[in-house]
Design a protein around this motif. Structure first.
Motif, short mmCIF file in Angstrom:
data_model
loop_
_atom_site.label_atom_id
_atom_site.label_comp_id
_atom_site.label_asym_id
_atom_site.label_seq_id
_atom_site.Cartn_x
_atom_site.Cartn_y
_atom_site.Cartn_z
N HIS A 384 1.01 -1.16 0.05
CA HIS A 384 0.06 0.12 -0.03
C HIS A 384 0.97 1.22 0.00
N ALA A 385 2.00 1.22 0.74
CA ALA A 385 2.74 2.58 0.92
C ALA A 385 3.78 2.65 -0.54
N THR A 386 3.89 1.45 -1.29
CA THR A 386 4.51 1.49 -2.26
C THR A 386 3.89 2.14 -3.50
N LEU A 387 2.53 1.46 -3.54
CA LEU A 387 1.57 1.97 -4.57
C LEU A 387 1.10 3.42 -4.34
N GLU A 388 0.90 3.77 -2.89
CA GLU A 388 0.51 5.29 -2.75
C GLU A 388 1.83 6.19 -3.15
N ARG A 389 3.06 5.78 -3.17
CA ARG A 389 4.10 6.72 -3.37
C ARG A 389 4.23 6.72 -4.93
N LEU A 390 3.69 5.80 -5.48
CA LEU A 390 3.71 5.93 -7.00
C LEU A 390 2.42 6.36 -7.75
N GLY A 391 1.82 6.77 -6.76
CA GLY A 391 0.28 7.41 -7.39
C GLY A 391 -0.98 6.44 -7.80
N ALA A 392 -0.55 5.33 -7.07
CA ALA A 392 -1.63 4.23 -7.33
C ALA A 392 -2.46 4.27 -6.08
N GLN A 393 -3.63 3.58 -6.53
CA GLN A 393 -4.64 3.32 -5.48
C GLN A 393 -4.89 1.75 -5.31
N LEU A 394 -5.02 1.29 -3.89
CA LEU A 394 -5.25 0.01 -3.66
C LEU A 394 -6.47 -0.19 -2.80
N ARG A 395 -7.32 -1.02 -3.32
CA ARG A 395 -8.76 -1.40 -2.80
C ARG A 395 -8.84 -2.83 -2.40
N LEU A 396 -9.13 -2.92 -1.15
CA LEU A 396 -9.39 -4.25 -0.55
C LEU A 396 -10.91 -4.52 -0.16
N TYR A 397 -11.35 -5.59 -0.75
CA TYR A 397 -12.79 -5.93 -0.56
C TYR A 397 -12.93 -7.39 -0.60
N ASN A 398 -14.21 -7.92 0.07
CA ASN A 398 -14.44 -9.32 -0.17
C ASN A 398 -15.31 -9.45 -1.36
N HIS A 399 -14.94 -10.91 -1.99
CA HIS A 399 -15.90 -11.04 -3.05
C HIS A 399 -17.25 -11.65 -2.82
N THR A 400 -18.11 -11.30 -3.75
CA THR A 400 -19.60 -11.84 -3.39
C THR A 400 -19.78 -13.22 -3.01
N GLU A 401 -19.07 -14.25 -3.71
CA GLU A 401 -19.17 -15.53 -3.56
C GLU A 401 -18.00 -15.97 -2.46
N THR A 402 -16.85 -15.96 -2.76
CA THR A 402 -15.70 -16.36 -1.68
C THR A 402 -14.50 -15.59 -2.07
N GLY A 403 -13.71 -15.65 -1.11
CA GLY A 403 -12.44 -14.67 -0.89
C GLY A 403 -12.38 -13.60 -1.16
N ALA A 404 -11.15 -13.01 -0.95
CA ALA A 404 -10.96 -11.45 -1.13
C ALA A 404 -10.15 -10.96 -2.61
N VAL A 405 -10.39 -9.70 -2.50
CA VAL A 405 -9.92 -9.02 -4.03
C VAL A 405 -9.03 -7.93 -3.66
N ALA A 406 -8.01 -7.86 -4.33
CA ALA A 406 -7.12 -6.78 -4.21
C ALA A 406 -7.33 -6.06 -5.34
N GLU A 407 -7.67 -4.82 -5.32
CA GLU A 407 -7.63 -4.08 -6.70
C GLU A 407 -6.61 -2.76 -6.83
N ILE A 408 -6.01 -2.78 -7.79
CA ILE A 408 -4.99 -1.82 -8.16
C ILE A 408 -5.31 -0.88 -9.04
#
Length: 416
Positions: A384-408
């Motif tokens: 998260h710190a690296t992506l923020e420094r590079l001007g990117a965004q990181l979103r974390l949320y749970n998938h509607t079916e199963t598991g989690a999703v990291a979105e960059i």
């Protein structure tokens, strides 16, 4: 401070306690008017109103004692209750001619620092309506006696202007204080996170420095063993490859540290970045079935440095570990272009098939170290710190079916 959608009731309980003092002052003024100044007022009615106000306040104190949640609507109810009870009390105490009629400004001032702007306007109109009722209920004989009509009208206009001043000035000051508190809180959180990152970076640099000497010694020993061995030993060859990989990783770390120190960024073509990402995933997670969905990204690039790839690999590693804990050997890596924003964006989603992320840690994960059964979220924090420094965004949320999703999400640059 403004009252959020849901918080503890300590501010509300403070208002209820202050109302006890206000009720005592009301009773004191009524007694002075009855026995000292001997005004002609319906004292029995006034004392009955004060007794009702005291009883209501005791019930409210009983309901809000201890530590419980209170919504903004409950604060609105308290302020409107003050306006109602004070208006009834003033109505039987000569209405708008009473010099204490300006006390109707107190609920407006309280609302200015406790309620949102929309509810503050509602409270202001309620106070103005209460004063108007008191004004128009003045006896016509009093209104025309010694030409007091202009005086009472002037008092009404003065109350309107005073209410506007309270709404504009106090509300503006309260908003400025809220903004400053949010800014200071954000700075404090950012400083805490930077301190954690500096500590992690210092520890990593020390380990890398200490690792260089034994790694060089291991390479020399491997070369001597290879020289003394008469036949090619596959285990020795494999060991040499692993030591060479460690040496390359250490060199990459040094180059990465130099780039971070100089803050030097370059354009990385998307096909090159994704090819390296797939190569590293295949090398490090050969036992995992990775489902790719990657469109054509020719003539597109991102402005970043060498820390981008390790940040993405950290998130992929977390997804792999989460799937394995759920007895699954599969993850999904999908790429797409987002043209809905003002600039063209690249969206990379990494989905695991694990148990998902706890709801209570979703907001904190990536912003600070969060202790859990699987660790402290250090990989996500660094990513998260690296992506923020590079001007990117990181979103974390749970998938509607199963598991989690990291979105960059990263901004793309079109290559000429």
């Amino acid at each position: 401070m403004p009252i959020p959608h849901l918080q503890t009731n300590r501010h509300l309980l403070l208002l209820i306690k202050l109302r006890y003092g206000f009720i005592f002052l009301q009773l004191l003024v009524v007694l002075l008017a009855e026995y000292w100044f001997e005004y002609n007022l319906p004292y029995l009615t006034l004392k009955l109103i004060i007794a009702i106000e005291l009883a209501v306040n005791m019930v409210l104190f009983y309901c809000y004692r201890g530590n419980r949640n209170a919504r903004e609507g409950e604060y609105l109810f308290q302020v409107l209750l003050d306006i109602l009870l004070l208006t009834i009390l003033l109505y039987f105490a000569k209405g708008a001619t009473n010099p204490f009629v300006s006390l109707l400004l107190i609920p407006v001032a309280i609302a200015a620092v406790t309620l949102s702007r929309r509810l503050l306007i509602l409270v202001s109109f309620a106070a103005l309506a209460a004063y108007s009722v008191l004004f128009f209920s003045i006896d016509s004989h009093q209104m025309h006696m010694v030409d007091m009509q202009q005086h009472f009208l002037g008092m009404w206009v003065n109350f309107v202007l005073s209410a506007c001043v309270v709404v504009l000035v106090v509300a503006s000051l309260a908003q400025a204080m809220r903004n400053q508190e949010r800014f200071v809180s954000k700075l404090r959180e950012e400083q805490l996170r930077q301190e954690q990152l500096v500590a992690l970076g210092t520890t990593a640099a020390q380990f890398a420095h200490q690792l260089a000497t034994p790694l060089a010694t291991a390479n020399l020993l491997t070369e001597e063993l290879e020289f003394e061995s008469s036949e090619a030993d596959p285990l020795l060859t494999q060991l040499k490859e692993q030591l060479h990989l460690c040496s390359r990783r250490l060199q990459d770390f040094r180059e990465m540290s130099e780039e971070v120190k100089l803050n030097s960024k370059r354009l990385i073509p998307m096909p090159e970045l994704l090819a390296k990402l797939q190569q590293e995933v295949q090398l490090n997670f050969a036992d995992i079935d990775v489902e790719y969905s990657i469109p054509s990204l020719e003539n597109l690039a991102v402005r970043a440095d060498t820390t981008l790839l390790p940040a993405l690999l950290n998130l992929i590693q977390n997804a792999v570990q989460s799937s394995k804990r759920n007895d699954c050997q599969q993850i999904q890596i999908q790429c797409r272009l987002d043209n809905s924003a003002q600039t063209k964006q690249f969206v990379l989603t990494i989905r695991d098939f694990g148990a998902g992320l706890p709801e209570e840690s979703l907001l904190e994960l990536g912003a600070t170290l969060v202790e859990s059964e699987q660790g402290f979220g250090m990989g996500v924090l660094l990513s998260h710190a690296t992506l923020e420094r590079l001007g990117a965004q990181l979103r974390l949320y749970n998938h509607t079916e199963t598991g989690a999703v990291a979105e960059i999400l990263m901004e793309l640059v079109i290559l000429q």
